[in-house]
Design a protein around this motif. Structure first.
Motif, PDB file in Angstrom:
ATOM      1  N   GLU A  10       0.826  -1.209   0.000  1.00 31.71           N
ATOM      2  CA  GLU A  10       0.000   0.000   0.000  1.00 31.71           C
ATOM      3  C   GLU A  10       0.861   1.261   0.000  1.00 31.71           C
ATOM      4  O   GLU A  10       0.544   2.229  -0.686  1.00 31.71           O
ATOM      5  N   SER A  11       1.944   1.233   0.743  1.00 30.43           N
ATOM      6  CA  SER A  11       2.847   2.373   0.775  1.00 30.43           C
ATOM      7  C   SER A  11       3.460   2.614  -0.607  1.00 30.43           C
ATOM      8  O   SER A  11       3.507   3.755  -1.084  1.00 30.43           O
ATOM      9  N   LYS A  12       3.907   1.560  -1.252  1.00 34.89           N
ATOM     10  CA  LYS A  12       4.494   1.674  -2.587  1.00 34.89           C
ATOM     11  C   LYS A  12       3.447   2.157  -3.589  1.00 34.89           C
ATOM     12  O   LYS A  12       3.737   3.008  -4.440  1.00 34.89           O
ATOM     13  N   ARG A  13       2.227   1.629  -3.513  1.00 32.54           N
ATOM     14  CA  ARG A  13       1.148   2.062  -4.397  1.00 32.54           C
ATOM     15  C   ARG A  13       0.894   3.563  -4.217  1.00 32.54           C
ATOM     16  O   ARG A  13       0.785   4.302  -5.193  1.00 32.54           O
ATOM     17  N   ASN A  14       0.831   4.013  -2.970  1.00 36.87           N
ATOM     18  CA  ASN A  14       0.584   5.426  -2.693  1.00 36.87           C
ATOM     19  C   ASN A  14       1.706   6.307  -3.234  1.00 36.87           C
ATOM     20  O   ASN A  14       1.448   7.387  -3.778  1.00 36.87           O
ATOM     21  N   ILE A  21       0.570  11.345 -10.421  1.00 35.02           N
ATOM     22  CA  ILE A  21      -0.264  12.551 -10.418  1.00 35.02           C
ATOM     23  C   ILE A  21       0.600  13.791 -10.633  1.00 35.02           C
ATOM     24  O   ILE A  21       0.242  14.686 -11.402  1.00 35.02           O
ATOM     25  N   LYS A  22       1.766  13.835 -10.001  1.00 33.93           N
ATOM     26  CA  LYS A  22       2.679  14.965 -10.188  1.00 33.93           C
ATOM     27  C   LYS A  22       3.144  15.072 -11.634  1.00 33.93           C
ATOM     28  O   LYS A  22       3.453  16.163 -12.110  1.00 33.93           O
ATOM     29  N   MET A  23       3.192  13.942 -12.345  1.00 32.18           N
ATOM     30  CA  MET A  23       3.599  13.934 -13.754  1.00 32.18           C
ATOM     31  C   MET A  23       2.403  14.154 -14.684  1.00 32.18           C
ATOM     32  O   MET A  23       2.555  14.137 -15.900  1.00 32.18           O
ATOM     33  N   LYS A  28      -5.501   5.277 -16.344  1.00 34.37           N
ATOM     34  CA  LYS A  28      -5.009   4.360 -17.361  1.00 34.37           C
ATOM     35  C   LYS A  28      -6.253   3.892 -18.087  1.00 34.37           C
ATOM     36  O   LYS A  28      -7.085   3.189 -17.497  1.00 34.37           O
ATOM     37  N   GLU A  29      -6.366   4.332 -19.331  1.00 32.28           N
ATOM     38  CA  GLU A  29      -7.579   4.098 -20.100  1.00 32.28           C
ATOM     39  C   GLU A  29      -8.751   4.687 -19.317  1.00 32.28           C
ATOM     40  O   GLU A  29      -8.755   5.872 -19.050  1.00 32.28           O
ATOM     41  N   GLU A  30      -9.696   3.903 -18.901  1.00 30.22           N
ATOM     42  CA  GLU A  30     -10.850   4.420 -18.160  1.00 30.22           C
ATOM     43  C   GLU A  30     -10.764   4.152 -16.663  1.00 30.22           C
ATOM     44  O   GLU A  30     -11.711   4.427 -15.924  1.00 30.22           O
ATOM     45  N   ARG A  31      -9.639   3.618 -16.210  1.00 30.11           N
ATOM     46  CA  ARG A  31      -9.502   3.266 -14.792  1.00 30.11           C
ATOM     47  C   ARG A  31      -8.681   4.317 -14.054  1.00 30.11           C
ATOM     48  O   ARG A  31      -7.622   4.728 -14.509  1.00 30.11           O
ATOM     49  N   HIS A  32      -9.158   4.733 -12.907  1.00 30.32           N
ATOM     50  CA  HIS A  32      -8.425   5.659 -12.057  1.00 30.32           C
ATOM     51  C   HIS A  32      -7.229   4.945 -11.436  1.00 30.32           C
ATOM     52  O   HIS A  32      -7.229   3.723 -11.287  1.00 30.32           O
ATOM     53  N   LEU A  33      -6.227   5.715 -11.071  1.00 28.93           N
ATOM     54  CA  LEU A  33      -5.001   5.125 -10.530  1.00 28.93           C
ATOM     55  C   LEU A  33      -5.251   4.256  -9.305  1.00 28.93           C
ATOM     56  O   LEU A  33      -4.644   3.204  -9.154  1.00 28.93           O
ATOM     57  N   PHE A  34      -6.136   4.692  -8.435  1.00 31.61           N
ATOM     58  CA  PHE A  34      -6.376   3.918  -7.211  1.00 31.61           C
ATOM     59  C   PHE A  34      -6.999   2.551  -7.486  1.00 31.61           C
ATOM     60  O   PHE A  34      -7.020   1.686  -6.616  1.00 31.61           O
ATOM     61  N   GLN A  35      -7.499   2.340  -8.705  1.00 26.96           N
ATOM     62  CA  GLN A  35      -8.091   1.057  -9.076  1.00 26.96           C
ATOM     63  C   GLN A  35      -7.060   0.077  -9.627  1.00 26.96           C
ATOM     64  O   GLN A  35      -7.378  -1.093  -9.824  1.00 26.96           O
ATOM     65  N   LEU A  36      -5.844   0.548  -9.868  1.00 23.32           N
ATOM     66  CA  LEU A  36      -4.812  -0.282 -10.484  1.00 23.32           C
ATOM     67  C   LEU A  36      -4.027  -1.082  -9.458  1.00 23.32           C
ATOM     68  O   LEU A  36      -3.901  -0.681  -8.300  1.00 23.32           O
ATOM     69  N   GLU A  43       4.162  -0.192 -14.134  1.00 21.91           N
ATOM     70  CA  GLU A  43       4.245  -0.091 -15.597  1.00 21.91           C
ATOM     71  C   GLU A  43       3.926   1.328 -16.062  1.00 21.91           C
ATOM     72  O   GLU A  43       4.627   1.879 -16.915  1.00 21.91           O
ATOM     73  N   GLU A  44       2.882   1.913 -15.522  1.00 24.23           N
ATOM     74  CA  GLU A  44       2.506   3.270 -15.902  1.00 24.23           C
ATOM     75  C   GLU A  44       3.590   4.261 -15.501  1.00 24.23           C
ATOM     76  O   GLU A  44       3.875   5.209 -16.246  1.00 24.23           O
ATOM     77  N   TYR A  45       4.191   4.056 -14.351  1.00 27.03           N
ATOM     78  CA  TYR A  45       5.269   4.937 -13.909  1.00 27.03           C
ATOM     79  C   TYR A  45       6.458   4.845 -14.866  1.00 27.03           C
ATOM     80  O   TYR A  45       7.031   5.857 -15.255  1.00 27.03           O
TER      81      TYR A  45
END
Length: 56
Positions: A10-14, A21-23, A28-36, A43-45
């Protein structure tokens, strides 16, 4: 040990969500980051860092 691992994930995800968000990455497509998952966020990072570094 299960709780420690869960907290670490959870810490790493946060951290990744905050960095993305800063970038300027919010979805990702239609999914919010907290859903990933952590893997999806990593991968997105990687994509966002490459885009920022190489501009493509």
């Amino acid at each position: 040990m299960g709780n420690q691992l869960r907290k670490a994930v959870e810490s790493k995800r946060n951290q990744l969500i905050t960095s993305l968000i800063k970038m300027g990455v919010y979805k990702k497509e239609e999914r919010h980051l907290f859903q990933l998952t952590l893997t999806d966020l990593e991968e997105e990072y990687g994509k966002a860092v490459s885009f920022k570094k190489y501009g493509y």
